[in-house]
Design a protein around this motif. Structure first.
Motif: not given
Length: 263
Positions: A66-71
């Motif tokens: 799972l690849i997580l991104n957020a501002p």
């Protein structure tokens, strides 16, 4: 002719949507749908009901990772491990065994949300029975609220949008399956349907909480669309929009497949 026009999963409960062109039916729902969840220090689920910023956490799948991104956050790759610590995780009244995804993910999520959180994974061998008031013994799900599939028709959204000052997108309601070609709220009357080779039981109307009133692009809250829905889709003290489904068999779904109403 009624057709399947949208497919979507939400790998992390209450986080962003991934739109699909096709998907396999797994024992828990669409493949990899809501297999991860955030929990607090007591093992209780965390959702947008408490932390609206969860909608800004983007997740993408790369094989089993799972690849997580957020501002404002660096990208983070998380992989489930069968050797991970087993933690108890509670979804409403159900407590399940889950696999801890580690301190790095916990720090990343806690920093972004400004709230202590850990990421856990629903293992292949765990069993979470769906509510037997609506389901059969052996009908299971992972970290969904209660049922593995949510279906909404495009016509129902268009009916709602005709009553709103500003139209909203379907993703506010977080369905797995969107169908087109029927009249508004026709899905309320369906009992069994077939999409491709997969037969679904329509088991329960979906009662709505505050989450559709959170803009998934900004995390800002408003009164709509739940306020308008309550004016014509309320029964007792609950507002309903969409139908919960359970698959009777495995199979493959693809956009454009015909939807056959069996009952």
């Amino acid at each position: 002719m009624i057709q399947l026009t949208q497919l979507a999963i939400y790998p992390i409960k209450s986080c962003s949507q991934i739109s699909l062109k096709q998907s396999e039916i797994s024992p828990f729902g669409l493949a990899m749908d809501r297999r991860w969840m955030l929990i607090d220090e007591n093992g209780q689920m965390l959702t947008q009901r408490k932390l609206a910023r969860m909608c800004l956490i983007d997740s993408q799948l790369d094989d089993d990772s799972l690849i997580l991104n957020a501002p404002g956050m660096p990208s983070l790759t998380v992989s489930p491990s069968v050797t991970a610590n087993v933690l108890k995780a509670t979804v409403w009244e159900d407590t399940c065994s889950s696999l801890d995804c580690g301190d790095q993910a916990a720090v990343w999520l806690s920093d972004f949300l400004q709230h202590k959180a850990r990421l856990v994974y629903f293992p292949e061998n765990e069993i979470r029975q769906c509510d037997e008031n609506y389901a059969q013994k052996g009908d299971i799900t992972a970290f969904s609220d209660g049922f593995p599939y949510l279906l909404i028709s495009q016509a129902s959204l268009e009916d709602l949008n005709s009553r709103l000052d500003q139209a909203i997108e379907m993703k506010r309601f977080r369905p797995n399956l969107v169908v087109s070609g029927n009249s508004a709220f026709a899905e309320d009357q369906w009992k069994r349907i077939r999409i491709g080779e997969v037969i679904f039981r329509v088991v329960k109307p979906c009662s709505r909480c505050v989450i559709p009133s959170i803009d998934p692009d900004t995390a800002e809250k408003s009164a709509e669309p739940v306020k308008t829905l309550a004016s014509y889709r309320k029964t007792g003290n609950k507002v309903f929009f969409g139908q919960n489904l359970i698959a009777e068999n495995s199979g493959h779904l693809m956009l454009g497949m015909d939807v056959e109403i069996l009952e």
